[in-house]
Design an enzyme around this catalytic site. Structure first.
Site, PDB file in Angstrom:
ATOM      1  N   GLU A  15      -0.334  46.839  35.382  1.00  0.00           N
ATOM      2  CA  GLU A  15      -1.573  46.267  35.931  1.00  0.00           C
ATOM      3  C   GLU A  15      -1.296  44.902  36.549  1.00  0.00           C
ATOM      4  O   GLU A  15      -0.214  44.345  36.421  1.00  0.00           O
ATOM      5  CB  GLU A  15      -2.631  46.102  34.829  1.00  0.00           C
ATOM      6  CG  GLU A  15      -3.647  47.231  34.745  1.00  0.00           C
ATOM      7  CD  GLU A  15      -4.637  47.235  35.899  1.00  0.00           C
ATOM      8  OE1 GLU A  15      -4.491  46.424  36.843  1.00  0.00           O
ATOM      9  OE2 GLU A  15      -5.568  48.058  35.874  1.00  0.00           O
ATOM     10  N   ASN A 143     -12.952  46.179  36.616  1.00  0.00           N
ATOM     11  CA  ASN A 143     -11.861  46.405  37.558  1.00  0.00           C
ATOM     12  C   ASN A 143     -12.303  46.047  38.976  1.00  0.00           C
ATOM     13  O   ASN A 143     -13.453  45.677  39.209  1.00  0.00           O
ATOM     14  CB  ASN A 143     -11.400  47.871  37.508  1.00  0.00           C
ATOM     15  CG  ASN A 143     -10.292  48.098  36.511  1.00  0.00           C
ATOM     16  OD1 ASN A 143      -9.285  47.387  36.512  1.00  0.00           O
ATOM     17  ND2 ASN A 143     -10.453  49.081  35.645  1.00  0.00           N
ATOM     18  N   ASP A 193     -10.068  51.906  39.813  1.00  0.00           N
ATOM     19  CA  ASP A 193      -9.334  50.914  39.029  1.00  0.00           C
ATOM     20  C   ASP A 193      -9.211  49.649  39.884  1.00  0.00           C
ATOM     21  O   ASP A 193     -10.177  49.252  40.529  1.00  0.00           O
ATOM     22  CB  ASP A 193      -7.989  51.483  38.589  1.00  0.00           C
ATOM     23  CG  ASP A 193      -7.493  50.853  37.288  1.00  0.00           C
ATOM     24  OD1 ASP A 193      -7.412  49.613  37.224  1.00  0.00           O
ATOM     25  OD2 ASP A 193      -7.168  51.588  36.351  1.00  0.00           O
TER      26      ASP A 193
END
Length: 282
Positions: A15, A143, A193
């Site tokens: 991430e 997100n 995301d």
């Protein structure tokens, strides 16, 4: 164009990729592995932490701002030393930081969520001019935090709702009015995301479980799709020469049959340039 593997190191939950514009260097996180990773042309490097870390911005050439489950920290790249700038839900052991990004005004937006993705356990905050303010609450998985080139629009998502929202900002970068739906992915069953905005104002969204990054024009129209080999594509970032390399982190979290391409970082050259990451002012 299919993305190619950029870094083969496996992340359980890759991430938070970002390209440091002064160093010309990509950084990213393995949230569940509690690591910050980077690579240059000739070497790789990583730092390990005693808590979850998830997102970063740059303060100067040698210093990052890092978001962890307990706070926002100043982090020295050369030494690995960190010092606390602001606590972040440090009193709540059930939550951690997730997606975050610097805004065009020198602020830093950061989302929190339950460590078990508990419904509505998280929030989105903004650190700006020495204080941290909660902007949105009752968020499950924050997100897609990113910003239009003119600084008057922010984007964010609560992934389980399968919508990316558009939030107007005032002249100082604070939300004004209520957010509206920018892209609704419910009909397609897609999970938004992380996202990043390019120089033309289009939003590139990594879609968890779909192995792809999708580009949406400023009016929300789907423009193109970049496939990646990892099924859980988690977050994109622009970097490289002319900011035309699209980097994408992926994850293995939740996969019962992970394949070699799950959890690595990918890259694909684009015809459209990204925007340089904004500097964090502290």
């Amino acid at each position: 164009m299919q993305a190619a593997v950029y870094d083969e190191r496996i992340c359980e939950l890759g991430e938070g990729p970002f390209w440091h514009p002064e160093r010309g260097q990509l950084f990213w996180f393995d949230i569940l592995g509690r690591r910050l990773l980077t690579r240059t042309a000739d070497r790789t490097q990583e730092w390990r932490f005693d808590e979850h870390v998830s997102a970063a911005g740059w303060i100067d050439r040698d210093t990052l701002l890092i978001a962890s489950e307990t706070g926002l920290y100043r982090f020295g790249i050369a030494t690995g030393a960190r010092s606390l700038l602001h606590p972040l839900e440090a009193e709540n052991p059930e939550t951690r930081s997730n997606d975050g990004r610097a805004d065009p005004f020198g602020g830093f937006w950061i989302g929190t969520m339950g460590k078990r993705a508990q419904d509505g356990a998280g929030a989105i905050y903004r650190m700006h001019e020495g204080r941290i303010v909660k902007l949105f609450d009752a968020i499950t998985i924050p997100n897609s935090i990113c910003f239009a080139p003119d600084g008057r629009t922010a984007y964010f998502a609560d992934t389980p709702r399968r919508q990316i929202l558009r939030q107007p900002l005032d002249a100082a970068g604070w939300p004004t009015g209520t957010p509206a739906v920018f892209v609704d992915l419910n009909a397609e069953g897609l999970n938004p995301d992380g996202s990043v905005v390019d120089a033309e104002g289009a939003l590139w969204n990594a879609q968890w479980g779909a192995g792809r990054v999708a580009r949406y024009l400023p009016d929300g129209t789907l423009d193109r799709v970049v496939p990646v080999g990892g099924r859980h594509s988690s977050c994109p970032a622009f970097g490289g020469a002319g900011l035309r390399d699209l980097f994408v982190t992926t994850a293995r979290e939740g996969l019962s049959d992970p394949q070699p391409g799950d959890g690595v970082v990918y890259s694909a050259v684009q015809t459209i340039a990204g925007l340089a990451e904004h500097r964090v002012s502290i």
